[in-house]
Motif scaffolding. Sequence first.
Motif, short mmCIF file in Angstrom:
data_model
loop_
_atom_site.label_atom_id
_atom_site.label_comp_id
_atom_site.label_asym_id
_atom_site.label_seq_id
_atom_site.Cartn_x
_atom_site.Cartn_y
_atom_site.Cartn_z
N GLY A 19 4.10 6.65 -8.65
CA GLY A 19 4.47 4.43 -8.90
C GLY A 19 3.62 4.23 -7.92
O GLY A 19 3.19 2.48 -7.83
N SER A 20 3.36 4.51 -6.30
CA SER A 20 2.67 3.79 -5.46
C SER A 20 1.44 3.92 -5.34
O SER A 20 1.07 2.60 -5.53
CB SER A 20 2.69 4.83 -3.96
OG SER A 20 2.97 4.25 -3.22
N PHE A 21 0.70 5.27 -5.90
CA PHE A 21 -0.19 5.45 -6.57
C PHE A 21 -0.50 4.21 -7.58
O PHE A 21 -2.26 3.65 -7.30
CB PHE A 21 -0.14 6.95 -6.71
CG PHE A 21 -2.20 6.81 -6.80
CD1 PHE A 21 -3.54 6.89 -6.41
CD2 PHE A 21 -2.47 7.07 -8.37
CE1 PHE A 21 -4.70 6.93 -6.14
CE2 PHE A 21 -3.88 7.95 -8.87
CZ PHE A 21 -4.58 7.37 -7.86
N TYR A 27 -3.80 -3.05 -8.35
CA TYR A 27 -4.63 -3.84 -7.84
C TYR A 27 -6.15 -3.19 -7.62
O TYR A 27 -6.90 -4.67 -7.48
CB TYR A 27 -3.94 -3.50 -6.13
CG TYR A 27 -3.85 -4.90 -5.23
CD1 TYR A 27 -4.00 -6.32 -5.33
CD2 TYR A 27 -5.27 -3.63 -4.70
CE1 TYR A 27 -4.92 -6.77 -4.32
CE2 TYR A 27 -5.77 -5.21 -3.89
CZ TYR A 27 -4.91 -6.86 -3.80
OH TYR A 27 -5.88 -7.64 -2.91
N ARG A 28 -7.13 -1.64 -7.39
CA ARG A 28 -8.31 -1.94 -8.02
C ARG A 28 -8.87 -1.66 -7.99
O ARG A 28 -10.08 -2.44 -8.43
CB ARG A 28 -8.06 -1.03 -6.37
CG ARG A 28 -7.16 -0.43 -5.13
CD ARG A 28 -7.85 -0.28 -3.84
NE ARG A 28 -7.07 -0.31 -2.47
CZ ARG A 28 -6.61 0.42 -1.44
NH1 ARG A 28 -7.92 1.23 -1.92
NH2 ARG A 28 -6.35 0.70 -0.65
N ILE A 29 -8.24 -1.18 -9.35
CA ILE A 29 -9.47 -0.59 -10.74
C ILE A 29 -9.71 -2.26 -11.31
O ILE A 29 -10.87 -2.20 -11.66
CB ILE A 29 -8.23 0.13 -11.04
CG1 ILE A 29 -8.66 0.92 -11.51
CG2 ILE A 29 -9.26 -0.02 -12.88
CD1 ILE A 29 -7.29 2.58 -12.27
N PRO A 30 -8.75 -3.55 -11.44
CA PRO A 30 -9.86 -4.13 -11.90
C PRO A 30 -10.83 -4.85 -11.38
O PRO A 30 -11.78 -5.87 -11.81
CB PRO A 30 -8.80 -4.96 -12.32
CG PRO A 30 -7.40 -4.60 -12.62
CD PRO A 30 -7.63 -3.46 -11.48
N VAL A 31 -11.03 -5.01 -9.72
CA VAL A 31 -12.00 -5.42 -9.22
C VAL A 31 -12.80 -4.66 -9.10
O VAL A 31 -13.72 -4.47 -7.78
CB VAL A 31 -11.12 -6.31 -7.90
CG1 VAL A 31 -10.11 -7.40 -8.17
CG2 VAL A 31 -10.44 -4.70 -6.78
N GLY A 32 -12.53 -3.28 -8.99
CA GLY A 32 -14.32 -2.23 -8.75
C GLY A 32 -14.10 -1.56 -7.51
O GLY A 32 -15.03 -1.31 -7.26
N ALA A 33 -12.74 -1.89 -6.88
CA ALA A 33 -12.99 -0.99 -5.40
C ALA A 33 -12.20 1.12 -5.60
O ALA A 33 -11.28 0.91 -6.56
CB ALA A 33 -11.83 -2.20 -4.86
N SER A 34 -12.22 1.01 -4.94
CA SER A 34 -11.77 2.45 -4.77
C SER A 34 -10.34 3.02 -5.01
O SER A 34 -10.25 2.15 -3.97
CB SER A 34 -12.99 2.85 -3.38
OG SER A 34 -12.16 4.53 -3.16
N ILE A 35 -10.03 3.68 -5.41
CA ILE A 35 -8.94 3.85 -5.65
C ILE A 35 -8.07 4.76 -4.31
O ILE A 35 -6.84 5.34 -4.33
CB ILE A 35 -8.00 4.27 -6.44
CG1 ILE A 35 -8.75 5.51 -7.08
CG2 ILE A 35 -8.04 2.84 -7.74
CD1 ILE A 35 -8.07 5.90 -8.33
N PRO A 38 -10.15 1.96 1.08
CA PRO A 38 -9.69 2.22 2.43
C PRO A 38 -8.07 2.50 2.35
O PRO A 38 -7.44 2.39 0.77
CB PRO A 38 -9.79 1.09 3.55
CG PRO A 38 -9.57 0.00 2.17
CD PRO A 38 -10.21 1.09 0.63
N GLY A 39 -6.95 3.20 3.15
CA GLY A 39 -5.26 3.00 2.84
C GLY A 39 -4.60 2.11 2.38
O GLY A 39 -5.72 0.32 2.24
N SER A 40 -3.34 1.32 2.08
CA SER A 40 -3.55 0.77 1.68
C SER A 40 -2.94 -0.39 2.89
O SER A 40 -2.47 0.23 3.81
CB SER A 40 -1.36 0.80 0.64
OG SER A 40 -1.52 1.02 0.43
N SER A 41 -3.05 -2.02 2.66
CA SER A 41 -3.49 -2.95 3.72
C SER A 41 -2.32 -4.02 3.55
O SER A 41 -2.08 -4.29 2.05
CB SER A 41 -4.39 -2.83 4.36
OG SER A 41 -5.42 -3.88 3.78
N CYS A 42 -1.97 -4.62 4.39
CA CYS A 42 -1.70 -6.16 3.99
C CYS A 42 -2.23 -7.18 3.89
O CYS A 42 -3.27 -7.58 4.45
CB CYS A 42 -0.52 -6.35 5.60
SG CYS A 42 0.21 -8.64 4.82
N PRO A 43 -2.17 -8.18 2.44
CA PRO A 43 -3.07 -8.71 1.91
C PRO A 43 -3.33 -9.34 2.53
O PRO A 43 -4.57 -10.21 2.39
CB PRO A 43 -2.16 -8.98 0.31
CG PRO A 43 -1.48 -8.45 0.36
CD PRO A 43 -0.99 -7.34 1.61
#
Length: 258
Positions: A19-21, A27-35, A38-43
Amino acid sequence: MIPTTFLIITAFVFGACIGSFLNVCIYRIPVGASIVRPGSSCPRCKTEIAFYDNIPILSWLLLRGKCRTCGASIAVRYPLVELLTGLFAAACIFFFGPTWQALAAFAFIAVLITVAFIDLDHRIIPDTISLPGIPIFFIAAIAVTDLTWRSSAIGILAGGGSLFAVAWGYQLATGREGMGGGDIKLLAMIGAFIGWQGILFTLFAASAIGTLIGILAMVRSGKGMKLAIPFGPFLSMGAVIYLFFGDPIVHWYLGILR
């Protein structure tokens, strides 16, 4: 023999980690970013989240829903997705046992969770999820479930074809697009795993649930028929209900008709 309770708890922990993944994918797929990177970070402050602050559900509770570095709020939806995924992983073990079918069912549900939340956020269902999902779940269905390849193939055609016909008819009658192509491809993917019988149930359940929630949302928002509500989450809900309870519900309903 490993106790069933131990298996269910282990499945829950595994599912929460997945679920964490899924949160990353949502969050990332709709904007075309790599899943992957980079690692998870504070927005807000962009500080990379340490592993000990990235423990599913628990870290959010210990940090009281805030970033350790800047104190920015972390949406409650993140632990909710982890909790939901963990519960479904446990449910798959409970219903199907420690089998390949349980793993395939969990993968199917994980994809539906991802799709549902993306559709809620962006009103889209990415082709990068649904299109590969059609052959993947077609193979999974005939390999590890009782579904025949014919039922799966008909499910794909019935799923995609039925919504295509509805969308085409609506656009022909009103001149407006009432259903996106993403829903059509999603239902084709659903049909690949649960067959044409599952498609009938999913459409009925999704329409019933969607109508009820849609009416409540329209009344609450005051927008009436102008309120746009994504259909993907309801299709996902209908498919999951069928996966666990479809046969008993269908038998109960047919018994009423007799």
